[in-house]
Design a protein around this motif. Sequence first.
Motif, PDB file in Angstrom:
ATOM      1  N   HIS A   1       0.835  -1.216   0.000  1.00  0.00           N
ATOM      2  CA  HIS A   1       0.000   0.000   0.000  1.00  0.00           C
ATOM      3  C   HIS A   1       0.863   1.257   0.000  1.00  0.00           C
ATOM      4  CE1 HIS A   1      -3.391  -2.520   1.296  1.00  0.00           C
ATOM      5  NE2 HIS A   1      -2.539  -3.075   2.134  1.00  0.00           N
ATOM      6  N   ILE A   2       0.269   2.319  -0.468  1.00  0.00           N
ATOM      7  CA  ILE A   2       0.764   3.674  -0.218  1.00  0.00           C
ATOM      8  C   ILE A   2      -0.414   4.418   0.400  1.00  0.00           C
ATOM      9  CG2 ILE A   2       1.905   5.706  -1.177  1.00  0.00           C
ATOM     10  CD1 ILE A   2       2.345   4.117  -3.774  1.00  0.00           C
ATOM     11  N   SER A   3      -0.192   5.097   1.501  1.00  0.00           N
ATOM     12  CA  SER A   3      -1.301   5.776   2.170  1.00  0.00           C
ATOM     13  C   SER A   3      -0.997   7.265   2.319  1.00  0.00           C
ATOM     14  CB  SER A   3      -1.546   5.160   3.552  1.00  0.00           C
ATOM     15  OG  SER A   3      -0.388   5.328   4.351  1.00  0.00           O
ATOM     16  N   ALA A   4      -2.066   8.087   2.284  1.00  0.00           N
ATOM     17  CA  ALA A   4      -1.917   9.535   2.484  1.00  0.00           C
ATOM     18  C   ALA A   4      -2.960  10.021   3.475  1.00  0.00           C
ATOM     19  CB  ALA A   4      -2.060  10.272   1.156  1.00  0.00           C
ATOM     20  N   ARG A   5      -2.546  10.872   4.372  1.00  0.00           N
ATOM     21  CA  ARG A   5      -3.433  11.451   5.380  1.00  0.00           C
ATOM     22  C   ARG A   5      -4.316  12.513   4.717  1.00  0.00           C
ATOM     23  NH1 ARG A   5      -2.411  12.354  11.019  1.00  0.00           N
ATOM     24  NH2 ARG A   5      -0.295  11.546  10.695  1.00  0.00           N
ATOM     25  N   LEU A   6      -5.619  12.477   5.015  1.00  0.00           N
ATOM     26  CA  LEU A   6      -6.525  13.463   4.421  1.00  0.00           C
ATOM     27  C   LEU A   6      -6.402  14.785   5.165  1.00  0.00           C
ATOM     28  CD1 LEU A   6      -9.625  11.365   3.517  1.00  0.00           C
ATOM     29  CD2 LEU A   6      -8.641  13.139   2.055  1.00  0.00           C
ATOM     30  N   LEU A  31       0.741  -1.677   9.167  1.00  0.00           N
ATOM     31  CA  LEU A  31       2.023  -0.977   9.116  1.00  0.00           C
ATOM     32  C   LEU A  31       1.802   0.531   8.967  1.00  0.00           C
ATOM     33  CD1 LEU A  31       5.089  -0.570   8.501  1.00  0.00           C
ATOM     34  CD2 LEU A  31       4.580  -1.275   6.156  1.00  0.00           C
ATOM     35  N   HIS A  32       0.875   0.892   8.083  1.00  0.00           N
ATOM     36  CA  HIS A  32       0.590   2.311   7.843  1.00  0.00           C
ATOM     37  C   HIS A  32      -0.041   2.957   9.082  1.00  0.00           C
ATOM     38  CE1 HIS A  32       1.439   2.107   3.442  1.00  0.00           C
ATOM     39  NE2 HIS A  32       1.309   0.822   3.730  1.00  0.00           N
ATOM     40  N   ALA A  33      -0.943   2.205   9.701  1.00  0.00           N
ATOM     41  CA  ALA A  33      -1.594   2.705  10.918  1.00  0.00           C
ATOM     42  C   ALA A  33      -0.563   2.964  12.009  1.00  0.00           C
ATOM     43  CB  ALA A  33      -2.644   1.711  11.401  1.00  0.00           C
ATOM     44  N   ALA A  34       0.404   2.050  12.127  1.00  0.00           N
ATOM     45  CA  ALA A  34       1.425   2.205  13.161  1.00  0.00           C
ATOM     46  C   ALA A  34       2.166   3.521  12.989  1.00  0.00           C
ATOM     47  CB  ALA A  34       2.406   1.024  13.106  1.00  0.00           C
ATOM     48  N   ILE A  35       2.486   3.869  11.747  1.00  0.00           N
ATOM     49  CA  ILE A  35       3.276   5.086  11.498  1.00  0.00           C
ATOM     50  C   ILE A  35       2.403   6.337  11.579  1.00  0.00           C
ATOM     51  CG2 ILE A  35       4.726   6.299   9.817  1.00  0.00           C
ATOM     52  CD1 ILE A  35       5.701   3.545   8.864  1.00  0.00           C
ATOM     53  N   HIS A  36       1.254   6.314  10.880  1.00  0.00           N
ATOM     54  CA  HIS A  36       0.383   7.499  10.914  1.00  0.00           C
ATOM     55  C   HIS A  36      -0.072   7.807  12.342  1.00  0.00           C
ATOM     56  CE1 HIS A  36      -0.028   8.450   6.683  1.00  0.00           C
ATOM     57  NE2 HIS A  36      -0.351   7.201   6.375  1.00  0.00           N
ATOM     58  N   VAL A  47       4.046  13.187   9.580  1.00  0.00           N
ATOM     59  CA  VAL A  47       4.056  12.335   8.387  1.00  0.00           C
ATOM     60  C   VAL A  47       2.694  12.392   7.712  1.00  0.00           C
ATOM     61  CG1 VAL A  47       3.938   9.906   7.703  1.00  0.00           C
ATOM     62  CG2 VAL A  47       5.885  10.747   9.049  1.00  0.00           C
ATOM     63  N   HIS A  48       2.681  12.633   6.400  1.00  0.00           N
ATOM     64  CA  HIS A  48       1.420  12.684   5.654  1.00  0.00           C
ATOM     65  C   HIS A  48       1.332  11.619   4.568  1.00  0.00           C
ATOM     66  CE1 HIS A  48      -0.424  16.510   7.186  1.00  0.00           C
ATOM     67  NE2 HIS A  48       0.742  16.474   7.809  1.00  0.00           N
ATOM     68  N   CYS A  49       2.407  10.884   4.373  1.00  0.00           N
ATOM     69  CA  CYS A  49       2.403   9.822   3.351  1.00  0.00           C
ATOM     70  C   CYS A  49       3.331   8.701   3.786  1.00  0.00           C
ATOM     71  CB  CYS A  49       2.845  10.407   2.003  1.00  0.00           C
ATOM     72  SG  CYS A  49       2.832   9.206   0.657  1.00  0.00           S
ATOM     73  N   VAL A  50       2.886   7.444   3.613  1.00  0.00           N
ATOM     74  CA  VAL A  50       3.701   6.265   3.940  1.00  0.00           C
ATOM     75  C   VAL A  50       3.674   5.329   2.737  1.00  0.00           C
ATOM     76  CG1 VAL A  50       3.956   4.242   5.436  1.00  0.00           C
ATOM     77  CG2 VAL A  50       3.100   6.403   6.399  1.00  0.00           C
ATOM     78  N   VAL A  51       4.844   4.847   2.330  1.00  0.00           N
ATOM     79  CA  VAL A  51       4.915   3.873   1.232  1.00  0.00           C
ATOM     80  C   VAL A  51       5.733   2.679   1.695  1.00  0.00           C
ATOM     81  CG1 VAL A  51       6.928   5.051   0.187  1.00  0.00           C
ATOM     82  CG2 VAL A  51       5.536   3.498  -1.201  1.00  0.00           C
ATOM     83  N   HIS A  52       5.302   1.481   1.284  1.00  0.00           N
ATOM     84  CA  HIS A  52       5.982   0.242   1.667  1.00  0.00           C
ATOM     85  C   HIS A  52       6.352  -0.528   0.405  1.00  0.00           C
ATOM     86  CE1 HIS A  52       6.859  -3.650   3.303  1.00  0.00           C
ATOM     87  NE2 HIS A  52       5.712  -4.188   2.981  1.00  0.00           N
ATOM     88  N   THR A  53       7.631  -0.873   0.261  1.00  0.00           N
ATOM     89  CA  THR A  53       8.056  -1.691  -0.891  1.00  0.00           C
ATOM     90  C   THR A  53       8.990  -2.796  -0.419  1.00  0.00           C
ATOM     91  OG1 THR A  53      10.062  -0.416  -1.395  1.00  0.00           O
ATOM     92  CG2 THR A  53       8.012   0.326  -2.435  1.00  0.00           C
ATOM     93  N   ARG A  64       6.617  14.268   4.810  1.00  0.00           N
ATOM     94  CA  ARG A  64       5.565  15.250   5.090  1.00  0.00           C
ATOM     95  C   ARG A  64       4.571  15.443   3.949  1.00  0.00           C
ATOM     96  NH1 ARG A  64       8.943  20.902   4.485  1.00  0.00           N
ATOM     97  NH2 ARG A  64       9.871  20.393   2.503  1.00  0.00           N
ATOM     98  N   ASP A  65       4.961  15.007   2.727  1.00  0.00           N
ATOM     99  CA  ASP A  65       4.021  15.083   1.610  1.00  0.00           C
ATOM    100  C   ASP A  65       4.381  14.003   0.586  1.00  0.00           C
ATOM    101  OD1 ASP A  65       6.240  16.076   0.305  1.00  0.00           O
ATOM    102  OD2 ASP A  65       5.566  18.152   0.366  1.00  0.00           O
TER     103      ASP A  65
END
Lengths: 269, 269, 269, 269
Positions: free
Chosen positions: A42-47, A95-100, A106-112, A181-182
């Motif tokens: 996933h890649i997630s972004a905070r609204l 994973l994204h929830a843990a970081i956000h 942080v406004h964006c998380v990417v996992h690869t 941050r973005d």
Amino acid sequence: MHDAIPDTVATHTDREWDLRVQLAEFYHLVDFLGWSEMIFNHISARLPGSKGHYLVNPFGLYYDEITPDNLVKVDLSGNIIEASRYPANPAGFALHAAIHGARDDVHCVVHTHTTAVSAIALKQAGFGHDDFYGAQLVGRIAYHPFEGITIFPDEKARMAASLGDKHVLVLRNHGIAVCERDIPSTFWLLWTVQRAAEIQCQAGMVPGKNVELSDEVRRRCSESIDHLIEDAAFATSLFDATVRKMRRKRGALWPRDTNLENREQTSED
Amino acid sequence: MHDAIPDTVATHTDREWDLRVQLAEFYHLVDFLGWSEMIFNHISARLPGSKGHYLVNPFGLYYDEITPDNLVKVDLSGNIIEASRYPANPAGFALHAAIHGARDDVHCVVHTHTTAVSAIALKQAGFGHDDFYGAQLVGRIAYHPFEGITIFPDEKARMAASLGDKHVLVLRNHGIAVCERDIPSTFWLLWTVQRAAEIQCQAGMVPGKNVELSDEVRRRCSESIDHLIEDAAFATSLFDATVRKMRRKRGALWPRDTNLENREQTSED
Amino acid sequence: MHDAIPDTVATHTDREWDLRVQLAEFYHLVDFLGWSEMIFNHISARLPGSKGHYLVNPFGLYYDEITPDNLVKVDLSGNIIEASRYPANPAGFALHAAIHGARDDVHCVVHTHTTAVSAIALKQAGFGHDDFYGAQLVGRIAYHPFEGITIFPDEKARMAASLGDKHVLVLRNHGIAVCERDIPSTFWLLWTVQRAAEIQCQAGMVPGKNVELSDEVRRRCSESIDHLIEDAAFATSLFDATVRKMRRKRGALWPRDTNLENREQTSED
Amino acid sequence: MHDAIPDTVATHTDREWDLRVQLAEFYHLVDFLGWSEMIFNHISARLPGSKGHYLVNPFGLYYDEITPDNLVKVDLSGNIIEASRYPANPAGFALHAAIHGARDDVHCVVHTHTTAVSAIALKQAGFGHDDFYGAQLVGRIAYHPFEGITIFPDEKARMAASLGDKHVLVLRNHGIAVCERDIPSTFWLLWTVQRAAEIQCQAGMVPGKNVELSDEVRRRCSESIDHLIEDAAFATSLFDATVRKMRRKRGALWPRDTNLENREQTSED
């Protein structure tokens, strides 16, 4: 499948719509650059302006199938909070929830976990800092031990503790999470980590010692990067140019892709 | 060459036709992902309701030349049992016969020897289980020694004994055979083995020790995968999405490819 | 540039024309498979019924610019013996002259130095014989030491002596020459050597010992290959199928490419 | 973006226009061959007849977005000296300024750090000279230690001193700069260095010793290359053929690309 666009789209603010477009472009970039793992990750972004709402891909689509419309809106538990014809994947959002949940900056998380990144994540030594890209990562990387394929709820707090105030989290035996941050800054940092991994794997196969950098040179590298990170235009230039490159090669990224004309020139390959 | 489709096509049951379409898609996927070896090797599927009849590629065609129509129907000896204008390759079917003959739970067998898989198959240590994909393969892999390029009839029993109740057979010095209960599950397992091989080769070139996983973590990984394997929708999601991706890039896979419209979106590259 | 085709084309016998088409296809294949070195190197074919006349690429063209028409006819010294608007490269023909001059059983010679082949050619140990493709090369490889970038005339005799009755000549520190009785067999053997090099490089990066094959198994492999080499249809099937694959992807290989319809199916990527 | 071409274009001499076309082709080649780093790095060319004026890419564009029109004209400090709607990147020009300022025989400088080149640049041993391409580089390579990501003004003199009269400068921990008397020769030398790096990395992964070349053979290689460098037609043949290949695959490189018809044949892929 795009004939029946949900009515909810009409209610998106302009600000949310712009974020949906930029996040969908990021998904396509990761596919375009060969960093995706089929339908996984996933890649997630905070609204912006929300209390703990995030945009993320629905389960079952390739990254180049993501559109501004089909991104789903979830809460910190990964549950969909706005009607969608696509399923979510709450387990994968952990994973994204843990970081956000732990990092308001942080406004964006990417996992690869590309091949090169997976190889470095498998080694006890982790990332080196003597090559051009690795030098830029001095002081920016944290490490988290592997506890299993599925993240159990109590691992989230340990994961946030591992990350601390860093922006790259090496998931040992597994891959990386990168957060900034973005969206453009996250893309830039992800690219830097990917290039560092590629070069360190390649150099690893050549016998003989590396040239080690002094602390003085490493400090200077780190300061150079601090300045670049503060300059938002730098990451945006890179992100926008790479999106233009992708549109030159692929044409429209989704139906009614209104940014298609922004392609700078006509060469195709 | 497709003007004169054999009349026998009309006699295919719907169930056989669906299997022919899905198997032809699997052949195209292996070509699309770069895992094929020119015109060599096979993927075989057991015909539902039959007594030891299988669908397999005729000799002399690339995997992306396979269509639902030109798959040949063979018995356990690899002999064609339905009129076809293409030749079979009975010798090449021996590996598939060995597995299908011994394992009623298996409905699909695929054999590859990509560069990464060949490298791991050449090493005495075989596959590792410390990376993300390798961890998923704990307890699922068997090994068979190399006896020569051609399989002689009496090797079949030894090959079945080597496989036992596992689903991945490493053919030492040569490659792998992967088998599962249906085509999507076989594709998923093949992809997992391929990714494990790629990452283990890449990590092998980096000096220094790997982070080893504990027995506890390995057990948890194995259980996570058991649950996924039981969930047929999971493997099907992956298979269908990858076929959609291929059709977005390649267009029709064969004349009168009626699944072409199932492409989710219009982006091409 | 193709508007003015030399009149000499009209005088080509059907047999020579067929050879020109097949040799041009071989050039395109080497480009298609990524084995070429920009405009450098050659593939040569002996003209049937001639006394020491050969077809070879003119200097300055990429392999995918070669057409049946623009192949030049040279003698054993590499001098053009039929009017052509393209220049020859006599110095570059020396390797081919050395082999053609010494081996009447050879009708085609190809020289490559891809990255994988160059790496194996650089090692004192040369090619191994424990992987699937390497096992097929037992007893078929000779070695010649590097004397410099340009071949001086007196090196030809030493090169022929190094080759002896083998069909693969490893040019140490440099690359390989592969020669066989016709174009399809030469292509097949070149592909086998390329795959062996790729796998041996990949396996080389993985720590730990290889599984070594016994003399008994190696003898069986060698005999299996002897039988295949005697079966001309085998190599021709491979060559023709790969040319079809290339035409599916690239379309016409040259103006008035009359084999374009021979593409088996319509899938493009 | 190309609707409003600056009026200044009309004032370019034919000689400057030809240089702009050839330099833009070089940028596209580096992108085409996969040697670029997103929007970063530069290729610079000295303007004929000028006193210290150079053409270079503006900041923020991919190499395949460069056109003869949008190349900017800068002085030795990297400042734009002719109106342009694009920004320059004076800091990034420092490496080029260091070389152009010190070497009147040099008319083109290119800087890359591909994965293979970065790996060799990271090793204390640097480039080897036992493979076919490495042998061509004997006596042509200089080394400069890494001082940090940004070049500070006083590093220029040290960089020029490191280069001396050589044509390849290995920037340790970072990449390479290659410089020659014209654009085609610079391209040829860059390609030779890239191939040497690729092969040396690949050979590095194979256990066992390399075959070492004698001083006598190395001297002969070096002399062969001296002769080729003196023959301007050789590098131009390579450059022009590679540009033709790129136009066959990509079509027009920029709007009103008048060299499009120069594509030798019609094959596309």
